[in-house]
Each structure stands twice: as C-alpha cells, then as structure tokens.
Design a protein around this motif. Structure first.
Motif, mmCIF file in Angstrom:
data_model
loop_
_atom_site.group_PDB
_atom_site.id
_atom_site.type_symbol
_atom_site.label_atom_id
_atom_site.label_comp_id
_atom_site.label_asym_id
_atom_site.label_seq_id
_atom_site.Cartn_x
_atom_site.Cartn_y
_atom_site.Cartn_z
ATOM 1 N N ALA A 198 4.327 -0.354 4.814
ATOM 2 C CA ALA A 198 3.826 -0.424 3.443
ATOM 3 C C ALA A 198 3.470 -1.840 3.014
ATOM 4 O O ALA A 198 2.730 -2.029 2.052
ATOM 5 N N ARG B 41 13.310 5.193 -3.030
ATOM 6 C CA ARG B 41 12.139 4.628 -3.695
ATOM 7 C C ARG B 41 12.139 3.103 -3.661
ATOM 8 O O ARG B 41 11.100 2.468 -3.771
ATOM 9 N N GLU C 105 2.131 7.878 2.980
ATOM 10 C CA GLU C 105 2.141 9.321 2.768
ATOM 11 C C GLU C 105 3.332 10.012 3.405
ATOM 12 O O GLU C 105 3.554 11.200 3.176
ATOM 13 N N ARG D 15 0.836 -1.193 0.000
ATOM 14 C CA ARG D 15 0.000 0.000 0.000
ATOM 15 C C ARG D 15 0.876 1.249 0.000
ATOM 16 O O ARG D 15 2.018 1.231 0.491
ATOM 17 N N PRO D 16 0.383 2.332 -0.558
ATOM 18 C CA PRO D 16 1.167 3.581 -0.559
ATOM 19 C C PRO D 16 1.244 4.174 0.841
ATOM 20 O O PRO D 16 0.338 3.985 1.663
#
Length: 263
Positions: free
Chosen positions: A127, A101, A33, A30-31
C-alpha cells in the motif's frame, strides 16, 4: 492456546521504519483490494471502544494467560478466517477492527530512552511506495492531509489501547474472567466439538455482584462492555457453521482441543 506473540513486532508487521520527509518524499498511499495477511489470522486485537460495533458480527473473547487482551474472533482454528476468501477479499459484511485498518501504520518509539512516538510503517506493505496512483504522503516537503489523518488515527488508536489496558486491569481485579469452553453439537455426531484456549467473563459471578462493585462497573461503563462480550459469544456457532460451509471445519466428529485464539 491464546497468548502474546513471541516476536518483537505485532501481528501483520514484517518490518517497521519511521516515515521521513527526506527518505519518502515521493511516496504515496494507495488503496488495496485484498488483505492476504488477514486471511490467515483468526483472532484480531480489539479495543473496548469497538465492542458495541464488533459484537454484532464476531464473538469477542479474551486471550489466555496472565495478561489477557480482547480479541475479535474470525475463525475457530488458527489460520482460518471465515470472513475472507483465500486471496484476502471480504466475503460479506463484517466489522473490521481498527487494528486491521491501522496497518501498515503505527506509532512506535525510535529510542529506548525516550517516550516520544513517531509515525512508522511496514515497508513490505504493497500500500505504501512510489506509485503513479494514490495519495502523496508529502507535499512541498510537509506532511500531506492524508498523512496528518493517518497520524491522528494512530494517535486515537493508542489512546483507545491505553483505555483498553485500564479496562483489562480492572477486569482482572474483579476476578471475573474464567477459562472458556464451548461445545458445539453437530447433528449425527456422537460427541460435540470442544473448543478451549481462551477466557471469558464468568456470567454467574457477574450476576452475583452487589453493592459498591456493581455500582462501580455500572458507573464507569464496564457493565455494558461485559454484556456486549457475553452476547457476542452466541456467534461462536455461526463461525463454526461458516467453517463447515467453506470446507474449513472438522471432518471427523471427535472431541478435540484446537487453539481458538492467538493475539
């Protein structure tokens, strides 16, 4: 000073386990934030393929010691990253290195007697796990498209890291690196702030190169990379000013020698 980490895991990683269709069949990605782990990291490993993009936003330096690596400098002092707030959210446009990343994924050897690399992840990352949202890592017992893309990205990162290692080997062979130092004069202060603990290209030596050596670094693509590094050093003052504006800069104008980078 800027040196290699003492622990066995790279920065950001608290643990590392191989991704398995048996153990993680229900896992999703999942992303997130924010990146709290990045908010307190002032220097991030960088590959040579990123120099062109990174030099527009951050200074590119080389770590101290006998085995230096390129670093994207995001703060002049340890624990300071001027591009993120305290929660780890971006404050504005900046180049985010591939090393960042890639997290929480990476390729790693599972056995010391084998060169085979497996896709692994940090299980402490928020994540990856069993969530209602996000992209499933496996579908019908097989790696999903997102997992295949993650594997490809990690493979490309390893290839870029190998090319970076070759670049650094050639750079050391040319004896172009020197101990770096930057003096930043603040209006009203009697003494400038002195930052050391990193390496940089000796621009005078680079200008004096002639013949076969100059032809070699021009033909193999090293020359533009070296100048990208040198041009990026102009941003050191911007990093200093950001720290001051954020209340993370020096208060008393005395000559100091804080650590500028750590890989």
């Amino acid at each position: 000073m800027a040196s290699a980490p003492a622990n066995s895991l790279p920065i950001f990683y608290n643990d590392l386990i191989p991704l398995s269709s048996n153990d993680h069949s229900e896992y999703s990605l999942r992303p997130v934030e924010s990146a709290p782990h990045l908010a307190v990291q002032h220097a991030i490993p960088l590959t040579v393929e990123e120099f062109s993009a990174a030099q527009r936003f951050v200074p590119i330096i080389f770590s101290a010691g006998a085995d230096p690596v390129p670093l994207a400098l995001m703060g002049l002092n340890e624990g300071v990253n001027v591009f993120l707030d305290e929660e780890g959210k971006l404050l504005g446009p900046v180049y985010v290195p591939a090393y960042v990343r890639r997290y929480p994924w990476m390729l790693a050897k599972l056995r010391p007697d084998s060169d085979d690399l497996s896709l692994c992840f940090d299980p402490t990352s928020s994540a990856v796990g069993i969530f209602d949202e996000g992209d499933r890592l496996f579908e019908d017992g097989k790696p999903s498209e997102i997992t295949q893309n993650l594997l490809k990205f990690c493979e490309e990162f390893e290839q870029a890291a190998a090319r970076t290692g070759q670049f650094m080997q050639e750079l050391r062979g040319l004896d172009l690196l020197m101990e770096g130092e930057v003096a930043i004069q603040v209006p009203g202060a009697e003494q400038p702030f002195i930052y050391r603990g990193f390496q940089m290209v000796n621009e005078e030596k680079l200008r004096d190169m002639r013949g076969d050596q100059l032809r070699k670094i021009s033909q193999n693509g090293m020359l533009p990379l070296l100048y990208a590094h040198l041009f990026s050093l102009q941003l050191l003052r911007d990093i200093f000013d950001r720290q001051v504006q954020q209340g993370k800069g020096p208060i008393i104008p005395v000559q100091a020698e804080p650590a500028i980078a750590e890989s």
